[in-house]
Design a protein around this motif. Structure first.
Motif, short mmCIF file in Angstrom:
data_model
loop_
_atom_site.label_atom_id
_atom_site.label_comp_id
_atom_site.label_asym_id
_atom_site.label_seq_id
_atom_site.Cartn_x
_atom_site.Cartn_y
_atom_site.Cartn_z
N LEU A 190 3.74 7.10 -3.07
CA LEU A 190 2.58 6.70 -2.26
C LEU A 190 1.59 7.84 -2.08
CD1 LEU A 190 4.32 4.57 0.54
CD2 LEU A 190 3.01 3.74 -1.43
N ALA A 191 2.06 9.08 -2.19
CA ALA A 191 1.17 10.23 -2.03
C ALA A 191 0.08 10.27 -3.09
CB ALA A 191 1.98 11.53 -2.07
N PHE A 192 0.29 9.56 -4.18
CA PHE A 192 -0.70 9.52 -5.26
C PHE A 192 -1.41 8.17 -5.33
CE2 PHE A 192 2.54 12.58 -6.46
CZ PHE A 192 1.78 13.69 -6.79
N THR A 193 -1.38 7.45 -4.21
CA THR A 193 -1.99 6.12 -4.19
C THR A 193 -2.92 5.96 -2.99
OG1 THR A 193 -0.23 5.11 -2.84
CG2 THR A 193 0.09 5.15 -5.23
N ASN A 194 -3.69 4.91 -3.04
CA ASN A 194 -4.48 4.47 -1.89
C ASN A 194 -3.78 3.23 -1.34
OD1 ASN A 194 -6.45 3.93 0.00
ND2 ASN A 194 -7.83 2.95 -1.46
N TYR A 195 -3.19 3.36 -0.15
CA TYR A 195 -2.33 2.30 0.38
C TYR A 195 -2.60 2.15 1.87
CZ TYR A 195 1.95 -0.25 1.57
OH TYR A 195 2.85 -1.17 2.04
N ASN A 196 -2.86 0.92 2.32
CA ASN A 196 -3.19 0.66 3.73
C ASN A 196 -2.29 -0.38 4.38
OD1 ASN A 196 -4.02 -1.70 2.53
ND2 ASN A 196 -6.20 -1.46 3.05
N LEU A 197 -1.13 -0.63 3.80
CA LEU A 197 -0.14 -1.59 4.32
C LEU A 197 -0.52 -3.05 4.07
CD1 LEU A 197 0.97 -0.10 7.77
CD2 LEU A 197 2.21 -0.01 5.62
N LEU A 198 -1.79 -3.34 3.86
CA LEU A 198 -2.23 -4.72 3.68
C LEU A 198 -2.40 -5.10 2.22
CD1 LEU A 198 -4.92 -4.85 6.52
CD2 LEU A 198 -2.50 -5.54 6.63
N GLN A 199 -2.59 -4.11 1.36
CA GLN A 199 -2.77 -4.36 -0.05
C GLN A 199 -1.76 -3.54 -0.84
OE1 GLN A 199 -6.82 -3.23 -0.69
NE2 GLN A 199 -7.68 -5.11 0.22
N SER A 200 -1.57 -3.89 -2.08
CA SER A 200 -0.65 -3.15 -2.93
C SER A 200 -1.19 -1.74 -3.17
CB SER A 200 -0.46 -3.88 -4.27
OG SER A 200 0.06 -5.17 -4.06
N PRO A 201 -0.30 -0.75 -3.32
CA PRO A 201 -0.75 0.62 -3.57
C PRO A 201 -1.57 0.71 -4.85
CG PRO A 201 1.58 0.57 -2.98
CD PRO A 201 1.17 -0.84 -3.20
N GLU A 202 -2.67 1.45 -4.78
CA GLU A 202 -3.54 1.66 -5.94
C GLU A 202 -3.45 3.12 -6.37
OE1 GLU A 202 -8.32 1.66 -7.04
OE2 GLU A 202 -7.62 0.98 -5.07
N TRP A 203 -3.03 3.33 -7.60
CA TRP A 203 -2.84 4.70 -8.10
C TRP A 203 -4.20 5.42 -8.19
CZ3 TRP A 203 1.37 7.62 -8.97
CH2 TRP A 203 1.20 8.82 -9.68
N ILE A 204 -4.29 6.59 -7.52
CA ILE A 204 -5.55 7.37 -7.54
C ILE A 204 -5.31 8.80 -7.98
CG2 ILE A 204 -6.69 5.96 -5.78
CD1 ILE A 204 -5.93 8.05 -3.73
N GLY A 205 -4.10 9.11 -8.42
CA GLY A 205 -3.82 10.44 -8.94
C GLY A 205 -3.89 11.52 -7.89
N MET A 206 -4.70 12.56 -8.13
CA MET A 206 -4.77 13.73 -7.27
C MET A 206 -5.87 13.64 -6.23
SD MET A 206 -2.30 15.49 -8.52
CE MET A 206 -2.53 17.09 -7.78
N ASP A 207 -6.42 12.44 -6.00
CA ASP A 207 -7.53 12.31 -5.06
C ASP A 207 -7.13 12.69 -3.64
OD1 ASP A 207 -8.99 11.49 -7.18
OD2 ASP A 207 -9.33 9.43 -6.51
#
Length: 311
Positions: free
Chosen positions: A54-71
């Protein structure tokens, strides 16, 4: 030949029975370890692995984690509140932990004199360590250092005008450091046990040689206590970095005033459970793990220069 065959058969039976007993013993051991093993995987290892992803994703509990790499890492580099929370936390740790160890060692040496009612005093001094991280004590601490709290009432008795200790950016963090020092019971008990293990003959020999109390403390007590000091240092260092309740209650969850009590764990909580930015919070959590691991490794490396064991 029949006797030899019979002897071989008996040996095989004995080995078989021994193997069965060993299997039963191992099975019993594994069954006793099973609750811990399940807890380790279900509560520790699997969640840690999930947060690493999850540390490499954009995740807000309501949607599936989105991979964002090193952002998330790039965001941490430019996050001024995160930098401030690290500064506050490092100040809290590097000031509070040494002061707590000094106070706990001083009290342990006082109790080591063999005073009457030792068990009672030991329990009384240990009690704050059991309650120091509780919500009730944090609320009480906020009241004590409030504008109309006990501290200001005592100062008013001697003609000194008090202030809002927890509402001032200059003193709010100091009150939390004092609270941390006040919970010296756990390291004190360990220091007391260590002092009891130092043989009296060392002090007797030093007295015969003319060494005073200060000299004995510097050349006998401290060197022989260095393993205990090291253990307490590591444990209190790790615990101080994870402190959360005190800052949350005293500041009302905001880290105020002016972010002066914004512990790293409190800011992590705000990101994860306030803004539901779980991906960024997971990245922050792993940064905290790296910081604690690095400081622990540094302490273990430096220990060979000042920690003295029997050899």
């Amino acid at each position: 030949m029949s006797a030899v065959a019979e002897l071989g058969k008996l040996r095989k039976q004995a080995k078989s029975q021994k193997g069965k007993r060993r299997y039963k013993d191992n099975l019993a051991g594994h069954l006793f370890l099973l609750p811990w093993t399940v807890g380790f995987f279900a509560i520790t290892l699997i969640p840690m692995t999930a947060t690493l992803y999850l540390a490499f994703t954009n995740y807000n509990l309501l949607q599936s984690p989105e991979w964002i790499g090193m952002d998330n890492l790039s965001r941490m580099v430019s996050d001024s509140r995160l930098h401030n929370s690290l500064e506050v936390t490092f100040t809290y740790v590097f000031v509070g932990v040494p002061l707590q160890l000094v106070v706990s060692l001083a009290v342990a040496m006082l109790l080591d004199r063999g005073m009457r009612g030792l068990a009672f005093y030991r329990s009384v001094f240990y009690l704050p360590s059991m309650l120091g991280s509780s919500v009730a004590i944090a609320v009480l601490w906020r009241q004590i250092f409030g504008h109309s709290g006990l501290i200001n009432q005592l100062l008013a008795m001697v003609g000194i005008e008090g202030r809002g200790w927890v509402s001032s950016p200059d003193t709010a963090l100091s009150t939390l450091i004092i609270l941390h020092v006040w919970t010296f019971g756990a390291p004190m008990v360990i220091f007391l046990a260590g002092l009891r293990q130092i043989p009296d003959m060392y002090y007797e020999a030093a007295s015969i040689d003319g060494a005073g109390k200060i000299k004995q403390f510097a050349t006998i007590t401290i060197p022989l206590l260095t393993p205990i000091i090291f253990f307490n240092l590591i444990m209190q260092l790790i615990g101080a970095f994870q402190n959360f309740t005190q800052a949350y209650i005293v500041s009302g969850g905001s880290g105020g005033p002016a972010d002066s009590t914004l512990f790293y764990t409190l800011y992590l909580y705000q990101q994860g459970f306030g803004r539901f930015d779980m991906g960024y919070a997971a990245a922050m959590a792993w940064l905290l793990v790296i910081i604690i691991a690095a400081l622990t490794a540094i302490n273990f490396f430096l220990a060979k220069y000042w920690v003295h064991y029997d050899d």
